[in-house]
Design an enzyme around this catalytic site. Structure first.
Site, mmCIF file in Angstrom:
data_model
loop_
_atom_site.group_PDB
_atom_site.id
_atom_site.type_symbol
_atom_site.label_atom_id
_atom_site.label_comp_id
_atom_site.label_asym_id
_atom_site.label_seq_id
_atom_site.Cartn_x
_atom_site.Cartn_y
_atom_site.Cartn_z
ATOM 1 N N SER A 135 33.611 -1.820 -8.156
ATOM 2 C CA SER A 135 32.318 -2.464 -7.517
ATOM 3 C C SER A 135 33.027 -4.016 -7.566
ATOM 4 C CB SER A 135 31.078 -2.617 -8.391
ATOM 5 O OG SER A 135 30.251 -3.418 -7.898
ATOM 6 N N LYS A 275 28.154 1.506 3.346
ATOM 7 C CA LYS A 275 27.289 2.146 2.308
ATOM 8 C C LYS A 275 25.824 1.441 2.280
ATOM 9 C CE LYS A 275 27.159 3.164 -2.796
ATOM 10 N NZ LYS A 275 25.943 2.607 -3.299
#
Length: 417
Positions: A135, A275
Site C-alpha cells: 500500500s 481498484k
C-alpha cells in the site's frame, strides 16, 4: 458379546497421546482451523485500537456485514461421480502465475498491527507463490518489500494525492524496483467515517491514555515489540501526526479524475489495475479504455457504508465485459469457498485483506503462513467436493447466489399495517 479383560497392548494402540509442542506460537496457530479462529487469537493478542483499525469498517459497518453475508448466502452445486483426486489451484493473472486464486491485498499501517508487518506478508506470499500488494500507506518501503520477495510477484497500490509529485515519485520507484502491476485506487477521495478509530482515539503514533494503558496491560508482548523495533515510517507521508482520518484527508484528493488515470497509465510500464469499481458502467468504461484489470471492491466497507456488495456485482460485470477481462474481487472473503464461488462466477482473481491481517496479528509471519494454508486447504477441499480438478472447470452453474436483500422494483412501495 463375549467379554474380556482390557488388553494393555490394544489400549496402547487406541490411546496415542500427542507429543506436547513447547513452541507457544506454533501451538496456538496449529489450533486455528479457520480464519475466524485466527481473528479470535488476534483480538486476544492485539490492543483494541490496533485490532479495531483492522476489524472495523465505516459508519454502522453495514457494507462489511453485507459483504460477508453475501458469501455465506451461497449454495454450491457439486457434480457426482466426477473424480477430482488431484486438484490444481494454480492460475494466470495479469501476465504471470499464481499458485492460488488469491493474493494479499494492500493494507495501511501494517506494522502497527504486528511489528513484522509487510515483511511477513511479502515473505509468506513469496513462499506460497502468490502476489503481494504494498500500500501507499504501507509501513515498509518499496525497496525493502522487493528485497524480501525478490523473485516473486510484487504489486503496488497507488493513491493519487494532492501533491501529485509524491504519487509520481512512488510510481517511478515501484517501476525501478521491478513491481509488475500498479493498482490505482479510486474509492478514497476522502476518508470514510471509521467510528471505532475515533472512539479509540486511534492515531499515528499511538496516543497513550488511561484506557490505552489499561488495555495494554494484558498484552505486554505487543508493546515490547512496538518500542524495541524501528519507528513506523510511511511510504508517502511526510508527517505522521494526527488521527488516521486526518492523515488520509491530508493525503487524498477528491479531484482525482480519468485524466489522472491517463497520466499514470502513460508513466507505468507494467500492468495497470483500477481498484474500487462499484458499478457496471464504470467497469465497462475502464475495460473499453484499455486498463489491464479492475477490482470490484468497496474498500472492505471502510469508505462509503451501504455501498454495493462486490460479490453481488460480479455476475453483472462479467456479463457486460466478458470472462476474458481480468476482473478481480475483494471485500468479505473469510473462507476458501468464498474464493471458489468468486472464480465460478467469473472472477479471474481475488484479494484478501483482513484475513491476512488476522493471521499477522495472531502470529507474525507464521500467522500469515497459517492464513494461506487454511484458505488453500478450504479451496482444495471445496473444489474436490464440487468435482472439479482445475479452476477453469468452475462455472456459474456451480453457484447460486441467495440474498437477504431484495431491491424494491418500480411500482412497489413500503407499507405499514
Amino acid at each position: 458379546m463375549k467379554r474380556q479383560l482390557p488388553q494393555v497392548r490394544e489400549l496402547a494402540e487406541l490411546m496415542q497421546f500427542k507429543k506436547p509442542d513447547r513452541d507457544a506460537r506454533r501451538r496456538r496457530l496449529s489450533a486455528a482451523l479457520t480464519i475466524d479462529d485466527l481473528r479470535a487469537i488476534a483480538k486476544r493478542r492485539t490492543p483494541a485500537a490496533a485490532f479495531d483499525y483492522t476489524d472495523g469498517a465505516a459508519d454502522g459497518e453495514v457494507s462489511l456485514r453485507r459483504a460477508r453475508e453475501a458469501f455465506q448466502d451461497i449454495e454450491l452445486h457439486p457434480d457426482i461421480l466426477r473424480p477430482a483426486e488431484h486438484v490444481d489451484t494454480s492460475t494466470q493473472v495479469l501476465g504471470g502465475p499464481s499458485a492460488l486464486p488469491f493474493g494479499i491485498a494492500p493494507t495501511g499501517f501494517t506494522r502497527l498491527m504486528q511489528t513484522e508487518g509487510e515483511t511477513a506478508g511479502a515473505g509468506a506470499a513469496a513462499a506460497a507463490g502468490i502476489p503481494f500488494t504494498l500500500s501507499t500507506l504501507g509501513t515498509t518501503t518499496i525497496e525493502d518489500v522487493k528485497a524480501v520477495n525478490p523473485h516473486g510477484r510484487n504489486w503496488f497500490q497507488l493513491y493519487v494525492m494532492r501533491q501529485r509529485e509524491i504519487s509520481y515519485g512512488l510510481v517511478e520507484r515501484a517501476a525501478a524496483a521491478g513491481y509488475d502491476t500498479l493498482m490505482f485506487t479510486v474509492d478514497t477521495p476522502v476518508a470514510g467515517a471509521r467510528l471505532r478509530d475515533t472512539r479509540n482515539g486511534f492515531s499515528i503514533p499511538p496516543q497513550l491514555s488511561l484506557k490505552t494503558v489499561a488495555n495494554a496491560i494484558p498484552r505486554p508482548w505487543w508493546w515490547f515489540d512496538f518500542i524495541t523495533t524501528p519507528k513506523l515510517e510511511f511510504a508517502s507521508l511526510s508527517t505522521t501526526g494526527g488521527t488516521v482520518g486526518e492523515l488520509l484527508n491530508s493525503a487524498m484528493d477528491p479531484t482525482i479524475s480519468f485524466e489522472d488515470l491517463a497520466i499514470i497509465r502513460e508513466m507505468w510500464p507494467g500492468k495497470l489495475v483500477v481498484k474500487g469499481v462499484q458499478n457496471v458502467p464504470d467497469a465497462v468504461r475502464l475495460i473499453d479504455d484499455g486498463v489491464d484489470g479492475i477490482v470490484l471492491s468497496n474498500h472492505g466497507g471502510r469508505q462509503l457504508d451501504r455501498a454495493p456488495v462486490p460479490f453481488h456485482l460480479l455476475p453483472r460485470v462479467v456479463r457486460e465485459v466478458g470472462r476474458d477481462a481480468t476482473i478481480m474481487v475483494d471485500t468479505g472473503i473469510m473462507h476458501g469457498a468464498d474464493i471458489v464461488a468468486s472464480v465460478a462466477l467469473g472472477a479471474r482473481f481475488t484479494l484478501i485483506g483482513r484475513a491476512y491481517l488476522y493471521g499477522l496479528m495472531a502470529g507474525g509471519r507464521q500467522g500469515v503462513d497459517r492464513t494461506i494454508a487454511i484458505l488453500r486447504a478450504e479451496i482444495e477441499r471445496t473444489m474436490a467436493l464440487l468435482g472439479v480438478s482445475t479452476l477453469e472447470e468452475l462455472e456459474p452453474r456451480h453457484v447460486t447466489q441467495l440474498t437477504r436483500m431484495r431491491p424494491l422494483g418500480l411500482g412497489e412501495r413500503v407499507t405499514t399495517d
